[in-house]
Motif scaffolding. Structure first.
Motif, PDB file in Angstrom:
ATOM      1  N   ASP A 195      35.180  38.701  53.737  1.00 12.66           N
ATOM      2  CA  ASP A 195      36.543  38.191  53.792  1.00 12.66           C
ATOM      3  C   ASP A 195      37.449  39.115  52.986  1.00 12.66           C
ATOM      4  N   SER A 196      38.599  39.453  53.536  1.00 14.70           N
ATOM      5  CA  SER A 196      39.501  40.385  52.866  1.00 14.70           C
ATOM      6  C   SER A 196      40.108  39.812  51.594  1.00 14.70           C
ATOM      7  N   LYS A 197      39.950  38.506  51.375  1.00 14.32           N
ATOM      8  CA  LYS A 197      40.503  37.893  50.158  1.00 14.32           C
ATOM      9  C   LYS A 197      39.552  38.002  48.975  1.00 14.32           C
ATOM     10  N   LEU A 198      38.355  38.540  49.210  1.00 12.43           N
ATOM     11  CA  LEU A 198      37.379  38.697  48.134  1.00 12.43           C
ATOM     12  C   LEU A 198      37.753  39.867  47.224  1.00 12.43           C
ATOM     13  N   ARG A 199      37.391  39.732  45.961  1.00 10.94           N
ATOM     14  CA  ARG A 199      37.477  40.875  45.061  1.00 10.94           C
ATOM     15  C   ARG A 199      36.324  41.834  45.365  1.00 10.94           C
ATOM     16  N   ILE A 240      41.361  43.212  44.919  1.00 10.12           N
ATOM     17  CA  ILE A 240      41.125  42.401  46.112  1.00 10.12           C
ATOM     18  C   ILE A 240      41.133  43.316  47.338  1.00 10.12           C
ATOM     19  N   ARG A 268      42.057  43.116  50.426  1.00 11.39           N
ATOM     20  CA  ARG A 268      43.270  43.221  51.251  1.00 11.39           C
ATOM     21  C   ARG A 268      44.385  43.996  50.555  1.00 11.39           C
ATOM     22  N   ASP A 269      44.294  44.195  49.245  1.00  7.21           N
ATOM     23  CA  ASP A 269      45.319  44.930  48.512  1.00  7.21           C
ATOM     24  C   ASP A 269      45.065  46.431  48.480  1.00  7.21           C
TER      25      ASP A 269
END
Length: 275
Positions: A101-105, A145, A147-148
């Protein structure tokens, strides 16, 4: 390259009785060959094995067939008939997101994959310190993260994850980023991990083929095994019989399945700066 199970219908023109163990065995195996017609599948079912240590590029004019084959080997597409027997661990497609998931660190993403593929990490020839050093070189740190990250950072991170673990079979459908200057620190790592392991690629990138592949498998539009042998001979046979390929890196198929296996945020835009 191959160990035949049923020479009567497979169409395999090169077979061996080598002592190497089969990593993949196809039994009465058939795939869909036409995206517009699900009824069109292999002309002849496959009954053969791929031996350990072979690094094979699949050459065919049917791009959909390449996509179907990698998807089936990754366990994402069911065959029309038959089955694939696997002796070992098949990695997710190299450079893909591995279901993350792209929200994971970054650290949490790694912990998740370590929990799933811990045995493959234990056999890895790449240390965790080496892995983190590779990421730090482009300012990727554990607390960030996914996605960042910038688009090149995302591609680099997912490629680094793919080569961190020691799989028995590596799948490489797309090599544009792998063969870019930006990813050059990761290519020696992948070569080291491959060692005596097995590789299947559908990439048209000639530089990749020469550096990473030892054998070629030429397929017809309906899955016919037209030629199987050494890389140079297979490419020459395909050029003479299928037409000389004018394909370039940009023609490598995007391996997007809707299951988040590839960083679909990435695009060719902005990538040219790193090629």
């Amino acid at each position: 390259m191959f160990s035949e199970l049923d020479p009567s219908s497979s169409g395999v023109v090169v077979s061996e009785t080598a002592s190497a163990r089969p990593v993949l065995t196809f039994r009465n195996f058939s795939l869909r060959c036409d995206p517009s017609d699900p009824a069109i599948s292999f002309k002849n079912v496959w009954n053969w094995s791929l031996l350990e240590g072979k690094k094979t590029v699949v050459i065919t004019t049917n791009s959909f067939l390449k996509y179907q084959l990698v998807s089936a080997l990754a366990g994402l597409v069911s065959p029309i008939s038959g089955q694939i027997l696997v002796d070992g661990v098949v990695g997710w497609p190299v450079g893909g997101e591995g279901g993350l998931d792209s929200k994971l660190r970054i650290s949490h993403a790694l912990n998740f994959l370590v929990a799933v593929y811990g045995d493959c990490l234990e056999k890895s020839l790449v240390s965790m310190d080496e892995f983190w050093d590779l990421l730090a070189q482009i300012e990727i740190h554990p607390g960030l993260i996914i996605r960042d990250l910038s688009l090149p950072q995302k591609d680099y991170f997912f490629l680094a994850l793919s080569v961190l673990f020691s799989f028995d079979l590596y799948l490489i459908p797309n090599t544009k980023f792998l063969m870019s200057k930006f990813a050059s620190p990761l290519r020696p790592i992948l070569l080291k991990q491959l060692g005596a392991k097995t590789l299947i690629s559908t990439s048209v990138n000639k530089s990749f083929q020469r550096e990473f592949c030892s054998d070629g498998l030429v397929l017809g539009a309906l899955g016919e095994v037209l030629y199987a042998g050494g890389l140079v001979d297979a490419i020459q046979w395909a050029d003479q019989n299928l037409g000389k390929s004018n394909s370039s890196d940009s023609d490598d198929e995007q391996f997007g399945t809707g299951l988040n296996l590839l960083n679909l945020d990435s695009s060719d835009d902005g990538m040219d700066d790193f090629v």
